[in-house]
Enzyme design. Sequence first.
Site, PDB file in Angstrom:
ATOM      1  N   GLU A  60      44.519  44.179  52.244  1.00  0.00           N
ATOM      2  CA  GLU A  60      45.317  43.388  51.312  1.00  0.00           C
ATOM      3  C   GLU A  60      46.778  43.823  51.262  1.00  0.00           C
ATOM      4  O   GLU A  60      47.682  42.985  51.220  1.00  0.00           O
ATOM      5  CB  GLU A  60      44.689  43.449  49.910  1.00  0.00           C
ATOM      6  CG  GLU A  60      43.451  42.600  49.728  1.00  0.00           C
ATOM      7  CD  GLU A  60      42.199  43.212  50.318  1.00  0.00           C
ATOM      8  OE1 GLU A  60      41.168  42.502  50.400  1.00  0.00           O
ATOM      9  OE2 GLU A  60      42.239  44.404  50.709  1.00  0.00           O
TER      10      GLU A  60
ATOM     11  N   HIS B 164      33.767  41.049  41.521  1.00  0.00           N
ATOM     12  CA  HIS B 164      34.011  39.692  42.002  1.00  0.00           C
ATOM     13  C   HIS B 164      34.212  38.706  40.860  1.00  0.00           C
ATOM     14  O   HIS B 164      34.246  37.496  41.087  1.00  0.00           O
ATOM     15  CB  HIS B 164      32.842  39.206  42.872  1.00  0.00           C
ATOM     16  CG  HIS B 164      32.673  39.956  44.148  1.00  0.00           C
ATOM     17  ND1 HIS B 164      32.085  41.187  44.207  1.00  0.00           N
ATOM     18  CD2 HIS B 164      33.029  39.648  45.424  1.00  0.00           C
ATOM     19  CE1 HIS B 164      32.067  41.620  45.462  1.00  0.00           C
ATOM     20  NE2 HIS B 164      32.637  40.697  46.229  1.00  0.00           N
TER      21      HIS B 164
END
Length: 658
Positions: free
Chosen positions: A397, A464
């Site tokens: 990321e 998540h």
Amino acid sequence: MNFQINNLDNNTLLLLYKSILKPRLIEEKMLILLRQGKISKWFSGIGQEAIAVGVTLALNKEEYILPMHRNLGVFTSREIPLYRLFAQWQGKASGFTKGRDRSFHFGTQQYKIIGMISHLGPQLGVADGIALASKLKNTNQVTAVFTGEGGTSEGDFHEALNVASVWNLPVLFCVENNGYGLSTPTNEQFNCQNIADKGIGYGMESHTLDGNNILEVYAKVRDIAESIRLNPRPVLLEFKTFRMRGHEEASGTKYVPQDLIDYWALQDPVVNYEMFLKNQGILTDNEAATYKESIINEINEHLEIAFAEADIIPNETNELHDVYQDFVYQEITPSTETKENRFIDAISEALKQSMERHSDLVIMGQDIAEYGGAFKITEGFVEQFGKHRIRNTPICESAIIETAMGLSIAGIKSVVEMQFADFVSSGFNPVVNYLAKSHYRWGQNADVVLRMPCGGGVAAGPFHSQTNEAWFTKTPGLKVVYPAFPFDAKGLLNTAINDPNPVLFFEHKALYRSTKQQVPTDYYTLPFGKANVIRKGQDITVISYGAAVHWALEILDKNNSISADVIDLRTLQPLDTETIFASVKKTGKAIILQEDSLFGGIASDISSLITEHCFQFLDAPVKRVGSLETPIPFVAQLEAQYLPKHRFEIALIELYKY
């Protein structure tokens, strides 16, 4: 020191001498000014000048260089007027950051130099982005980026090298191995013999060079750069050198053994090269003295200009204005043709139509190409736009966010999909310290949209299901968008892509396939900072965003005796306080519902704003409702307890009866 002239003519040899001499003489002057208290801090590059000068002169002037704080030779070799450098170090307006940052923490598009931030690592990924732009535009340009041996321990280094290798990006990764990361020696930094050996793991060409030999640096880098322009690829260069002074002047060098200092003093790149030129009959004593006198005069003249410049006068309007690049919103209204779209379809349509509208827009993310993304939002995009614009990324990321920043520097828009909003924590530093601050610091915008699939209600657990917008609404320089309906999602995402500033675009996963609405089939935009009053009433103002808007409507439908204004914020930064205040002044009661856990969330700020601006209109305390002060759990019954839906109904009724 083994100097090899090879095919260099005398003019080039003398240019290298004058170029390596200049930063040395500037540094010697700066050290005097530091002791006099006329500059606040200094990171010395004495002993390392050959690297910065050699690399810079080996590249073309239109090629980007991303230096560190010991690379004064990059700036001087690009012929930046010295008074501007001096003004930068003194915090004067004619510097590059208007007094907002110091040292070499700045960039300049004019000279194709992109300075560092203190977190060291991000510039490596930014170089990837600039190099990617070169490939996309077919400019055949090289990008050079510097780091130190200490910086190679950071994750950004490994992520950036991996991305560059996988994508064959034309980057020169220049590592100045000067023996110490502040006081930590290399044997406590890494366990391989040479940093160049790390290139093997990335399938990357690498070389180890004598960083104190200006001829070796210049000739080798020149040849490699020419090769990269013909055959784009990354190359890792390790320059062996030594830092003769402290990490910065205050830290000193007591931790360095004296015999090591004595050895490297004999390897001085300026002294040795001057002696070589004299021995070869290329430079005389008188010529050397003349060069030094000319540079010293230039230094003194430009110092007078910088010292004579008035100190910056604080101006609050200017400070606030420069946080974001100006964006003149252009409203594009849709046609009357609509079709029923799910939330996920609206996102996909916005991306597709924006890709058609912006011919160089790049979308990056994990599994977004042939696979179509974790939620299939970009399914079919590769066939329409090609893999050069729809780019699968490694799982990194930080590097991909940094790459997006590099694309922006090179004039290309990008959208980065965080596969789940939770994963942005792995790229947090470049978001809040690079994207958010660059325009304020030196006028460089970050034309980047981060798509953030987020939220609970889908039994996905602590990693998540977070809704982490409050991490970013707190950070000046970022815009935060969080739609609740397909129509808003499409129009706002189009605006986010048009906006030249960094935008975090939150997409609630539970809404992807559960929420449907008639949505215009063609391209349109919606403005930031304009909330939507989706239901009108007299008793209470309900303020929310994202999936929580739907929960609020459901609860109000169950309690139809309560007449409420329901405000869907749509964007959290900028925030539409005007609509909020007008409604609260009408109803006299306010309740704010957020999915995020309560403490430190945006509901707290909205509550404070209402209290500050609408206190005399309130008939009851402002209520805040959020999720439990725990991580979000996985199993359905625990998740239902965590989420605030049932607590909102209780609080709403209590407020109504107050």
